[in-house]
Design a protein around this motif. Structure first.
Motif, PDB file in Angstrom:
ATOM      1  N   LEU A  97     125.223 -23.895  73.394  1.00 23.45           N
ATOM      2  CA  LEU A  97     125.345 -23.570  71.856  1.00 23.45           C
ATOM      3  C   LEU A  97     125.863 -24.625  71.098  1.00 23.45           C
ATOM      4  CD1 LEU A  97     126.133 -19.786  72.577  1.00 23.45           C
ATOM      5  CD2 LEU A  97     123.648 -21.018  72.142  1.00 23.45           C
ATOM      6  N   PRO A  98     127.115 -25.194  71.536  1.00 19.30           N
ATOM      7  CA  PRO A  98     127.689 -26.003  70.383  1.00 19.30           C
ATOM      8  C   PRO A  98     126.958 -27.619  70.642  1.00 19.30           C
ATOM      9  CG  PRO A  98     129.174 -25.824  72.283  1.00 19.30           C
ATOM     10  CD  PRO A  98     128.061 -25.095  72.631  1.00 19.30           C
ATOM     11  N   PRO A  99     127.332 -28.220  69.462  1.00 22.91           N
ATOM     12  CA  PRO A  99     126.657 -29.529  69.464  1.00 22.91           C
ATOM     13  C   PRO A  99     127.642 -30.343  70.586  1.00 22.91           C
ATOM     14  CG  PRO A  99     127.197 -28.915  67.173  1.00 22.91           C
ATOM     15  CD  PRO A  99     127.640 -27.844  68.072  1.00 22.91           C
ATOM     16  N   PHE A 100     126.726 -31.333  71.327  1.00 21.58           N
ATOM     17  CA  PHE A 100     127.458 -32.011  72.463  1.00 21.58           C
ATOM     18  C   PHE A 100     128.042 -31.145  73.536  1.00 21.58           C
ATOM     19  CE2 PHE A 100     127.744 -34.849  68.609  1.00 21.58           C
ATOM     20  CZ  PHE A 100     127.051 -35.560  68.787  1.00 21.58           C
ATOM     21  N   GLY A 101     127.895 -30.042  73.701  1.00 26.14           N
ATOM     22  CA  GLY A 101     128.168 -29.095  74.676  1.00 26.14           C
ATOM     23  C   GLY A 101     127.344 -29.406  75.934  1.00 26.14           C
ATOM     24  N   GLY A 102     125.982 -29.674  75.538  1.00 27.79           N
ATOM     25  CA  GLY A 102     125.004 -30.069  76.755  1.00 27.79           C
ATOM     26  C   GLY A 102     125.623 -31.099  77.529  1.00 27.79           C
ATOM     27  N   LEU A 103     126.299 -32.180  76.915  1.00 29.49           N
ATOM     28  CA  LEU A 103     126.627 -33.293  77.589  1.00 29.49           C
ATOM     29  C   LEU A 103     127.645 -32.852  78.808  1.00 29.49           C
ATOM     30  CD1 LEU A 103     127.150 -35.811  74.434  1.00 29.49           C
ATOM     31  CD2 LEU A 103     125.286 -35.441  76.148  1.00 29.49           C
ATOM     32  N   TRP A 104     128.553 -32.111  78.618  1.00 34.88           N
ATOM     33  CA  TRP A 104     129.403 -31.646  79.490  1.00 34.88           C
ATOM     34  C   TRP A 104     128.622 -30.968  80.675  1.00 34.88           C
ATOM     35  CZ3 TRP A 104     134.193 -27.595  78.788  1.00 34.88           C
ATOM     36  CH2 TRP A 104     134.973 -27.686  80.115  1.00 34.88           C
ATOM     37  N   ALA A 105     127.347 -29.937  80.095  1.00 30.44           N
ATOM     38  CA  ALA A 105     126.687 -29.450  81.161  1.00 30.44           C
ATOM     39  C   ALA A 105     126.085 -30.382  82.177  1.00 30.44           C
ATOM     40  CB  ALA A 105     125.829 -28.394  80.278  1.00 30.44           C
ATOM     41  N   HIS A 106     125.490 -31.339  81.377  1.00 27.21           N
ATOM     42  CA  HIS A 106     124.653 -32.427  82.122  1.00 27.21           C
ATOM     43  C   HIS A 106     125.730 -33.264  83.365  1.00 27.21           C
ATOM     44  CE1 HIS A 106     121.761 -35.805  82.731  1.00 27.21           C
ATOM     45  NE2 HIS A 106     123.008 -36.600  82.673  1.00 27.21           N
ATOM     46  N   ARG A 107     126.921 -33.310  82.928  1.00 25.84           N
ATOM     47  CA  ARG A 107     127.828 -33.723  83.839  1.00 25.84           C
ATOM     48  C   ARG A 107     128.115 -32.814  84.970  1.00 25.84           C
ATOM     49  NH1 ARG A 107     134.027 -36.235  82.425  1.00 25.84           N
ATOM     50  NH2 ARG A 107     134.285 -37.421  84.352  1.00 25.84           N
ATOM     51  N   MET A 108     128.477 -31.736  84.509  1.00 27.14           N
ATOM     52  CA  MET A 108     128.711 -30.607  85.842  1.00 27.14           C
ATOM     53  C   MET A 108     127.595 -30.462  86.563  1.00 27.14           C
ATOM     54  SD  MET A 108     130.570 -27.875  83.233  1.00 27.14           S
ATOM     55  CE  MET A 108     130.445 -26.495  84.300  1.00 27.14           C
ATOM     56  N   LEU A 109     126.193 -30.607  85.981  1.00 29.15           N
ATOM     57  CA  LEU A 109     124.960 -30.419  86.743  1.00 29.15           C
ATOM     58  C   LEU A 109     124.779 -31.554  87.804  1.00 29.15           C
ATOM     59  CD1 LEU A 109     122.696 -28.935  83.929  1.00 29.15           C
ATOM     60  CD2 LEU A 109     123.263 -27.860  85.939  1.00 29.15           C
ATOM     61  N   GLY A 110     125.293 -32.849  87.293  1.00 29.34           N
ATOM     62  CA  GLY A 110     125.197 -33.979  88.105  1.00 29.34           C
ATOM     63  C   GLY A 110     126.205 -33.515  89.492  1.00 29.34           C
ATOM     64  N   ARG A 111     127.281 -33.132  89.151  1.00 28.82           N
ATOM     65  CA  ARG A 111     128.250 -32.836  90.344  1.00 28.82           C
ATOM     66  C   ARG A 111     127.691 -31.729  91.422  1.00 28.82           C
ATOM     67  NH1 ARG A 111     133.592 -32.639  86.663  1.00 28.82           N
ATOM     68  NH2 ARG A 111     133.766 -34.842  86.472  1.00 28.82           N
TER      69      ARG A 111
END
Length: 116
Positions: A83-97
């Protein structure tokens, strides 16, 4: 983790990055451009592109949730990160883990290594 689950998780990770960048890059840029110039025709296609990426992210998140049987709390975190701008970047990192942990677990099962 089987190959279909790993593939679903990888697809979600691939979509999370453009979805994370689509809001600030496309919508804010398009909004600023339409306010400082007469270029109003860009807002609809940029908004449609951002909406399509967001809906694709949600569909892939539901697919991963169905395959991995994650708890609702974890899925809610990934939803809220979109939902927030750039929040998906953190999701991308977590999904990588998550993806890396799944690959390691699959290799360990294949080689017969038991987790302590």
């Amino acid at each position: 983790m089987d190959i279909k689950t790993a593939t679903a998780l990888h697809r979600l990770r691939l979509v999370s990055l453009p979805e994370a960048l689509s809001f600030p890059a496309l919508l804010i840029f398009g909004s600023l451009l339409s306010r400082i110039s007469d270029i109003d025709f860009l807002m609809m296609p940029l908004g449609l592109l951002h909406g399509a990426l967001f809906v694709t992210y949600l569909v892939l998140l539901a697919d991963v949730w169905n395959r991995t049987k994650w708890p609702l709390k974890k899925v809610a975190v990934y939803f809220l990160l979109a939902l927030p701008p750039f929040g998906g970047l953190w999701a991308h990192r977590m999904l990588g883990r998550e993806e890396e942990a799944g690959v390691i677990a699959a290799r360990a099962r294949r080689e017969g290594v038991v987790n302590p």
